[in-house]
Design a protein around this motif. Structure first.
Motif, PDB file in Angstrom:
ATOM      1  N   THR A  66       0.843  -1.192   0.000  1.00 38.72           N
ATOM      2  CA  THR A  66       0.000   0.000   0.000  1.00 38.72           C
ATOM      3  C   THR A  66       0.878   1.242   0.000  1.00 38.72           C
ATOM      4  O   THR A  66       2.097   1.178   0.177  1.00 38.72           O
ATOM      5  CB  THR A  66      -0.895   0.023   1.250  1.00 38.72           C
ATOM      6  OG1 THR A  66      -0.056   0.016   2.408  1.00 38.72           O
ATOM      7  CG2 THR A  66      -1.836  -1.157   1.278  1.00 38.72           C
ATOM      8  N   GLY A  67       0.209   2.388  -0.136  1.00 46.76           N
ATOM      9  CA  GLY A  67       0.944   3.643  -0.102  1.00 46.76           C
ATOM     10  C   GLY A  67       1.688   3.853   1.195  1.00 46.76           C
ATOM     11  O   GLY A  67       2.797   4.393   1.214  1.00 46.76           O
ATOM     12  N   SER A  68       1.087   3.417   2.308  1.00 49.14           N
ATOM     13  CA  SER A  68       1.754   3.604   3.599  1.00 49.14           C
ATOM     14  C   SER A  68       3.050   2.802   3.693  1.00 49.14           C
ATOM     15  O   SER A  68       3.985   3.202   4.398  1.00 49.14           O
ATOM     16  CB  SER A  68       0.806   3.227   4.744  1.00 49.14           C
ATOM     17  OG  SER A  68       0.348   1.899   4.613  1.00 49.14           O
ATOM     18  N   LEU A 227       3.844  17.616   8.301  1.00 47.47           N
ATOM     19  CA  LEU A 227       3.428  16.983   7.051  1.00 47.47           C
ATOM     20  C   LEU A 227       2.115  16.237   7.247  1.00 47.47           C
ATOM     21  O   LEU A 227       1.952  15.499   8.225  1.00 47.47           O
ATOM     22  CB  LEU A 227       4.505  16.006   6.567  1.00 47.47           C
ATOM     23  CG  LEU A 227       5.840  16.643   6.167  1.00 47.47           C
ATOM     24  CD1 LEU A 227       6.936  15.608   6.151  1.00 47.47           C
ATOM     25  CD2 LEU A 227       5.714  17.304   4.809  1.00 47.47           C
ATOM     26  N   VAL A 228       1.206  16.434   6.324  1.00 46.13           N
ATOM     27  CA  VAL A 228      -0.090  15.758   6.375  1.00 46.13           C
ATOM     28  C   VAL A 228      -0.006  14.495   5.518  1.00 46.13           C
ATOM     29  O   VAL A 228       0.360  14.555   4.342  1.00 46.13           O
ATOM     30  CB  VAL A 228      -1.209  16.668   5.858  1.00 46.13           C
ATOM     31  CG1 VAL A 228      -2.555  15.946   5.922  1.00 46.13           C
ATOM     32  CG2 VAL A 228      -1.262  17.965   6.656  1.00 46.13           C
ATOM     33  N   ALA A 229      -0.334  13.354   6.118  1.00 44.63           N
ATOM     34  CA  ALA A 229      -0.359  12.068   5.402  1.00 44.63           C
ATOM     35  C   ALA A 229      -1.810  11.726   5.089  1.00 44.63           C
ATOM     36  O   ALA A 229      -2.568  11.306   5.967  1.00 44.63           O
ATOM     37  CB  ALA A 229       0.293  10.976   6.245  1.00 44.63           C
ATOM     38  N   ASP A 230      -2.207  11.928   3.862  1.00 46.30           N
ATOM     39  CA  ASP A 230      -3.583  11.682   3.447  1.00 46.30           C
ATOM     40  C   ASP A 230      -3.931  10.198   3.591  1.00 46.30           C
ATOM     41  O   ASP A 230      -3.145   9.324   3.208  1.00 46.30           O
ATOM     42  CB  ASP A 230      -3.756  12.127   1.996  1.00 46.30           C
ATOM     43  CG  ASP A 230      -5.205  12.090   1.563  1.00 46.30           C
ATOM     44  OD1 ASP A 230      -5.896  13.099   1.754  1.00 46.30           O
ATOM     45  OD2 ASP A 230      -5.628  11.039   1.038  1.00 46.30           O
ATOM     46  N   SER A 231      -5.114   9.924   4.147  1.00 49.17           N
ATOM     47  CA  SER A 231      -5.476   8.527   4.410  1.00 49.17           C
ATOM     48  C   SER A 231      -5.649   7.734   3.118  1.00 49.17           C
ATOM     49  O   SER A 231      -5.383   6.525   3.082  1.00 49.17           O
ATOM     50  CB  SER A 231      -6.747   8.458   5.253  1.00 49.17           C
ATOM     51  OG  SER A 231      -7.827   9.083   4.582  1.00 49.17           O
ATOM     52  N   LYS A 232      -6.103   8.369   2.053  1.00 47.65           N
ATOM     53  CA  LYS A 232      -6.239   7.662   0.780  1.00 47.65           C
ATOM     54  C   LYS A 232      -4.862   7.257   0.247  1.00 47.65           C
ATOM     55  O   LYS A 232      -4.675   6.136  -0.245  1.00 47.65           O
ATOM     56  CB  LYS A 232      -6.971   8.531  -0.233  1.00 47.65           C
ATOM     57  CG  LYS A 232      -7.205   7.855  -1.589  1.00 47.65           C
ATOM     58  CD  LYS A 232      -8.074   8.714  -2.486  1.00 47.65           C
ATOM     59  CE  LYS A 232      -8.221   8.116  -3.876  1.00 47.65           C
ATOM     60  NZ  LYS A 232      -8.831   6.765  -3.857  1.00 47.65           N
ATOM     61  N   LEU A 233      -3.878   8.172   0.370  1.00 50.03           N
ATOM     62  CA  LEU A 233      -2.513   7.816  -0.030  1.00 50.03           C
ATOM     63  C   LEU A 233      -1.985   6.666   0.822  1.00 50.03           C
ATOM     64  O   LEU A 233      -1.269   5.792   0.331  1.00 50.03           O
ATOM     65  CB  LEU A 233      -1.580   9.015   0.101  1.00 50.03           C
ATOM     66  CG  LEU A 233      -1.659  10.123  -0.946  1.00 50.03           C
ATOM     67  CD1 LEU A 233      -0.567  11.148  -0.683  1.00 50.03           C
ATOM     68  CD2 LEU A 233      -1.525   9.550  -2.351  1.00 50.03           C
ATOM     69  N   GLN A 234      -2.312   6.693   2.112  1.00 49.37           N
ATOM     70  CA  GLN A 234      -1.852   5.627   3.002  1.00 49.37           C
ATOM     71  C   GLN A 234      -2.427   4.271   2.604  1.00 49.37           C
ATOM     72  O   GLN A 234      -1.705   3.271   2.538  1.00 49.37           O
ATOM     73  CB  GLN A 234      -2.268   5.918   4.446  1.00 49.37           C
ATOM     74  CG  GLN A 234      -1.645   7.118   5.114  1.00 49.37           C
ATOM     75  CD  GLN A 234      -2.192   7.271   6.523  1.00 49.37           C
ATOM     76  OE1 GLN A 234      -2.195   6.326   7.317  1.00 49.37           O
ATOM     77  NE2 GLN A 234      -2.661   8.469   6.848  1.00 49.37           N
ATOM     78  N   GLU A 235      -3.733   4.225   2.353  1.00 49.50           N
ATOM     79  CA  GLU A 235      -4.445   2.949   2.317  1.00 49.50           C
ATOM     80  C   GLU A 235      -4.676   2.380   0.923  1.00 49.50           C
ATOM     81  O   GLU A 235      -4.981   1.196   0.783  1.00 49.50           O
ATOM     82  CB  GLU A 235      -5.781   3.102   3.043  1.00 49.50           C
ATOM     83  CG  GLU A 235      -5.618   3.472   4.513  1.00 49.50           C
ATOM     84  CD  GLU A 235      -6.940   3.609   5.249  1.00 49.50           C
ATOM     85  OE1 GLU A 235      -7.948   3.053   4.761  1.00 49.50           O
ATOM     86  OE2 GLU A 235      -6.965   4.261   6.312  1.00 49.50           O
ATOM     87  N   ASP A 236      -4.549   3.187  -0.108  1.00 47.89           N
ATOM     88  CA  ASP A 236      -4.778   2.663  -1.455  1.00 47.89           C
ATOM     89  C   ASP A 236      -3.717   1.643  -1.850  1.00 47.89           C
ATOM     90  O   ASP A 236      -2.544   1.780  -1.471  1.00 47.89           O
ATOM     91  CB  ASP A 236      -4.781   3.802  -2.476  1.00 47.89           C
ATOM     92  CG  ASP A 236      -6.162   4.431  -2.622  1.00 47.89           C
ATOM     93  OD1 ASP A 236      -7.084   4.001  -1.899  1.00 47.89           O
ATOM     94  OD2 ASP A 236      -6.310   5.342  -3.453  1.00 47.89           O
ATOM     95  N   PRO A 237      -4.104   0.613  -2.603  1.00 46.34           N
ATOM     96  CA  PRO A 237      -3.124  -0.369  -3.079  1.00 46.34           C
ATOM     97  C   PRO A 237      -2.051   0.304  -3.938  1.00 46.34           C
ATOM     98  O   PRO A 237      -2.307   1.277  -4.640  1.00 46.34           O
ATOM     99  CB  PRO A 237      -3.958  -1.336  -3.916  1.00 46.34           C
ATOM    100  CG  PRO A 237      -5.368  -1.153  -3.443  1.00 46.34           C
ATOM    101  CD  PRO A 237      -5.478   0.273  -3.049  1.00 46.34           C
TER     102      PRO A 237
END
Length: 644
Positions: A66-68, A227-237
């Protein structure tokens, strides 16, 4: 569970291949459930009706990367040993990646019970370790919790890497709570008191901004970055093909700015020509080399040094450390060199806190002032920590620690034999004044030696009796008002003392002490934190994190059962109005009931001792506490003291 099959945790998964996801339907109305009594029951008519109105959802399953995971790869290229957090759903993807994909190493995840602890811990850690630690906050509410700790670090010019989670795309936010914990501009709350912030919109953006942020945080004047870590960036495959396109920039640390050579030559001439030169060191030293350079410059000039104690600048074992004579020396000086001043105006002027506030110079009218500082390179508008403006005769905008070796060379070239002789005569007088100040401090420490409540001088000297054979570090402000450690303990190494909170936000001390103790732990030092009861009550739960992560240090509560500084402020206001001071304890006392701090410590998993009310019991309590710290335990000792 290895990396190749991690996250295959949902019951019924048949296969996961090539990064594709597999869906498992929820139970339908044709399936049965078992009540608590173990019998089988069919869904009721009402349940069947609700299911027809709200069809069964399809759960999303997992992907191999994932992105994270990539975000963790980015952080692992940086010199981060720890990341602290109070749990929060907006960074759930990052947390899972750090602890599983990243194997919980470099950085190691540390659990805190409040965001203010996470950030304050990073603050104290950086001042000892000389490098940033990371902290992560839960969306809007976590950032608000952490704001004061961020402000302290900003005012103290300390590098911290701050992350927060945020659910960005509106159509993908879960209904309810996720909206309250998300925001359009994640840094708006703290932008006025961070050095830099960004909201990355892609993984490549995240990589470049995180590496940039680390370098910016460390460049002098240092400070927190956000820094803001967007949840969509974190969780998207993250498909393998996309991952191959991503690049992590190489971290290049900036060199620190040194002073202009021409300006340094002029400064050297002014200092050498002076009959009464004085050096004031404030937020100057970050290393032992910096301390050694300050000693070398002071000895070259035979100039007394006033250490304002924002850092460990000048060893108080050296006769040129003349901090206790600051007022007299500044008044006599014909040339003053100020190194990284927090408040140059306050160094050179005094203010009377009366109905009409008035200020007056502390210096002679013809005294020359040289400032070497990064102060002017980092000024914001709203939060005015920059203090009153002073036009120094020579204002060198540069990092003082980096600049001092070049200034030493300039002074050496400028000095003549006659200049050296005059300086040596001045030095002899300073030696005598130094020893007189030590004798005076020792005498004053004996006052109220056997008193109850216990005097702060007795506390510190009994503590020193148990500590003097250890390799120790003081991670508190050193009893800010009476300064007993600076007057009576040998502060001879750069790690002995780390300064105060920066923004003077109450609650800094317990959280910064925790982070500083973490940095000292691997060096095997005995860490001492002496703080007031008001400070401790802001964040007593730091002791749980210390016990949980085996961070040993000794906390001593100077328990005067009041916010005593605020009591004095109320007394001052009452005196102005001729109303008497008897009611000054209303709203400032911490009694009725008295708090049992030893029990609180025990409840959090630390060793609690006290309350100590008899000064003759101090030595044994401190001996026992230090022995426990050396076995790896956090310890708290509650001492009933006089107002400090």
């Amino acid at each position: 569970m290895g990396k190749s099959d991690r996250r295959r945790f949902l019951k019924g998964v048949a296969a996961v291949a090539g990064g594709a996801t597999v869906a498992i339907p929820k139970a339908t109305s044709a399936q049965t459930f078992r009540p608590a009594n173990g019998t089988t029951a069919l869904p009721s008519a009402a349940m069947q009706s609700r299911e027809r109105e709200q069809p069964a959802e399809v759960e999303r399953l997992t992907t191999e990367k994932t992105g994270s995971d990539f975000m963790v790869d980015v952080c692992k290229t940086l010199n981060l040993d720890y990341i602290a957090a109070c749990p929060g759903s907006t960074f759930r993807g990052l947390q899972e990646s750090f602890i599983n994909y990243g194997a919980n190493k470099h950085p190691e995840w540390l659990t805190c019970l409040h965001e203010e602890v996470s950030v304050g811990m990073a603050h104290g850690y950086a001042k000892v370790a000389g490098k940033p630690m990371a902290a992560i906050m839960h969306g809007t509410v976590g950032t608000q919790h952490a704001a004061m700790a961020i402000y302290n670090a900003y005012c103290d010019r300390v590098p911290i890497i701050l992350f927060t989670g945020n659910a960005g795309p509106l159509n993908e936010r879960r209904p309810g709570v996720e909206w309250f914990h998300s925001v359009q501009d994640g840094a708006a709350t703290v932008r006025d008191f961070v050095k830099w912030d960004d909201y990355p919109k892609s993984l490549q953006h995240f990589a470049e901004s995180t590496v940039r942020g680390y370098a910016l945080a460390c460049a002098e004047p240092s400070g927190p970055v956000f820094l803001v870590a967007d949840s969509k960036l974190q969780e998207d495959p993250l498909a393998e093909r996309e991952a191959r396109k991503l690049r992590i920039p190489r971290l290049t640390m900036p060199s620190q700015a040194a002073g202009d050579p021409n300006a340094l030559r002029e400064a050297a001439k002014m200092m050498v020509a002076a009959d009464h030169p004085v050096i004031i060191a404030d937020r100057y030293a970050r290393s032992q080399a910096a301390m050694d350079n300050l000693v070398e410059l002071a000895e070259l000039l035979h100039a007394p040094v006033i250490d304002n104690r924002s850092r460990m600048n000048m060893p108080n074992t050296h006769y040129l450390c003349q901090s206790e004579r600051a007022g007299t020396l500044i008044g006599q000086a014909d040339c003053i060199l100020s190194l990284e001043p927090v408040d140059l105006f306050g160094q050179l002027n005094s203010m009377r806190d009366q109905i009409e506030r008035t200020d007056m110079p502390r210096t002679k009218a013809d005294a020359k002032v040289i400032s070497i500082s990064t102060h002017d390179l980092f000024v914001h508008s709203n939060y005015q920590d920059f203090q009153r403006y002073v036009g120094a005769d020579l204002n060198i905008a540069a990092d003082a620690q980096t600049t001092l070796p070049f200034l030493i060379e300039a002074v050496q070239r400028e000095m003549s034999a006659s200049g050296r002789n005059a300086g040596e005569m001045r030095g002899e007088k300073l030696r005598q004044a130094y020893h007189d100040a030590i004798d005076r401090a020792r005498t004053e420490a004996t006052f109220a030696w056997d008193a109850r409540p216990i005097s702060t001088a007795r506390l510190y000297m009994e503590l020193w009796g148990q500590l003097q054979k250890e390799d120790w570090a003081l991670v508190s402000d050193g009893d800010f008002s009476s300064r007993w450690p600076h007057r009576l303990w040998p502060l001879d190494k750069h790690y002995r003392f780390i300064g105060g909170p920066g923004g003077y936000g109450v609650g800094y001390q317990p959280v910064a002490a925790l982070g500083a103790a973490l940095a000292h732990r691997d060096a095997g030092r005995v860490v001492i934190n002496v703080e007031g009861d008001g400070e401790f009550n802001m964040a007593p739960h730091t002791l749980w994190t210390a016990a949980h992560h085996r961070i040993p240090y000794l906390t001593i509560i100077q328990n005067n059962r009041a916010y005593h500084q605020e009591t004095m402020h109320i007394q001052r206001m009452a005196n102005r109005h001729n109303r008497g001071v008897r009611s000054a304890a209303l709203g400032t006392s911490i009694d009725n009931p008295n708090i049992d701090y030893a029990k609180i410590a025990t409840g959090y998993g630390a060793l609690g001792i006290g309350p100590i009310e008899d000064p003759s019991d101090l030595a044994e309590a401190f001996r026992k506490g230090i022995a426990a710290v050396k076995t790896g335990q956090p310890v708290l000792i509650d001492v009933i003291t006089q107002p400090r």
